[in-house]
Design a protein around this motif. Structure first.
Motif: not given
Length: 366
Positions: A58-63, A101-102, A106-108
């Protein structure tokens, strides 16, 4: 940007969820577009990455990944140096490996990063606000124009830098056979880009050879740009680059008073600038400029208040640095699945994509 230019460059408009990447200068630095910025247009020095719906991240992880030291170093190593700044092209950016990542983990992790980012933002606001609060106190002390004035040249010793700044890729060598310690080199950009009123480090260093005059800690370093002069206090001994003026106050009370006198009269002091584009400060004109100069007790009272404020700002700046380092450690742990990896080595992460799922990546148009 005019509405006409904006309408002519629809492809460089950004939308919520886009990831913006700096392509010139601080290459690789990234930011996630929020709703309040949707529809804005980006400049040529900024790249935009829009993830496809089927993208595995998702964009948050990419940033978050782009702002890690791993990704930033990767981008910097592939950037091309010019006479002005380093530049990263889009073809190189598309080759950047992205860990996948899973999603639940990743969300946590991103939730934890968001909490730390909120704390860092509070500290950053303190860093920006505190000098302005001290400025307001200075204006209150000088309101009404009742104070006597003196000239800068009568109050402090004034000097200037003349050295060229070393190339970022390596320190400037000293005399043949010399192998002394290195010192930071202060260029006008270090002063103009500093959010804190105190300067602890710069982007480059050079050998502290015997022929390099050093500016002692606690000096006032001054540089100029179109809208006025900027001033910082150096925390460590530094070598001065060309275009930097140094003022050496006799006491801490004088230092705080003069620091905020310069900040509060920045636009007026811009008249002391000279040279092409008004980028250098005239020693003579600056020395002749007048400054409010109250009795000793007034300066001491102001310094007590200003000193407390600046100490709080410096603590907040240190917290920002600590949080940044902690984010790196936590990212290291997360990608390693809980086992620590060594600093400077590539993290032992799982699958990665190399530009996959990227729907569009382009330079913005002015």
């Amino acid at each position: 940007m005019s509405a006409e230019v904006d309408r002519g460059n629809l492809r460089s408009r950004i939308g919520m969820g886009d990831v913006l990447v700096v392509m010139v200068g601080r290459v690789g630095e990234a930011a996630l577009v929020t709703g309040e910025c949707e529809g804005w247009n980006i400049a040529r020095t900024v790249g935009r990455v829009s993830l496809a719906e089927a993208a595995p991240v998702n964009p948050e992880w990419l940033a978050t990944w782009l702002n890690s030291s791993y990704a930033r170093q990767w981008c910097l190593s592939r950037a091309k140096a010019t006479t002005l700044q380093v530049t990263l092209n889009l073809a190189a950016l598309r080759e950047l490996p992205v860990p996948v990542p899973p999603l639940p983990q990743a969300r946590e992790f991103l939730r934890l990063m968001a909490v730390m980012e909120e704390k860092a933002q509070v500290d950053a606001d303190i860093v920006r606000t505190v000098p302005a609060v001290a400025d307001a106190w200075f204006r209150a002390e000088t309101a009404g124009g009742w104070l006597p004035t003196s000239r800068f040249g009568e109050l402090v010793r004034i000097g200037g830098g003349s050295r060229m700044r070393p190339h970022p890729e390596g320190a400037q060598p000293g005399p043949a056979g010399y192998a002394g310690p290195s010192v930071p080199v202060v260029a006008p950009a270090d002063i103009l880009q500093s959010e804190l009123a105190h300067l602890a480090r710069t982007g480059t260093e050079q050998e502290a050879a015997a022929d390099v005059p050093l500016c002692p800690p606690g000096s006032l370093l001054v540089a100029v740009r179109e809208d006025g002069v900027r001033v910082v206090v150096n925390d460590v001994a530094v070598a001065l680059g060309r275009g930097v003026l140094v003022l050496e106050p006799e006491s801490e009370d004088d230092r705080y008073w003069l620091l905020h006198a310069i900040r509060c009269h920045a636009a007026d002091l811009a008249s002391t600038a000279q040279g092409a584009g008004g980028r250098e400060i005239s020693h003579r004109a600056f020395a002749a400029a007048a400054v409010p100069w109250p009795p000793v007790d007034v300066r001491a009272r102001f310094a007590e208040v200003a000193g407390r404020l600046h100490r709080r700002a410096r603590t907040a700046a240190e917290e920002v640095g600590t949080l940044a380092a902690l984010r790196e450690v936590l990212l290291d742990e997360f990608l390693a699945g809980g086992s620590r990896t060594s600093r400077g080595s590539s993290p032992a992460h799982g699958p990665s994509v190399r530009g996959e799922g990227v729907q569009e990546s382009l330079f913005g148009m002015r």
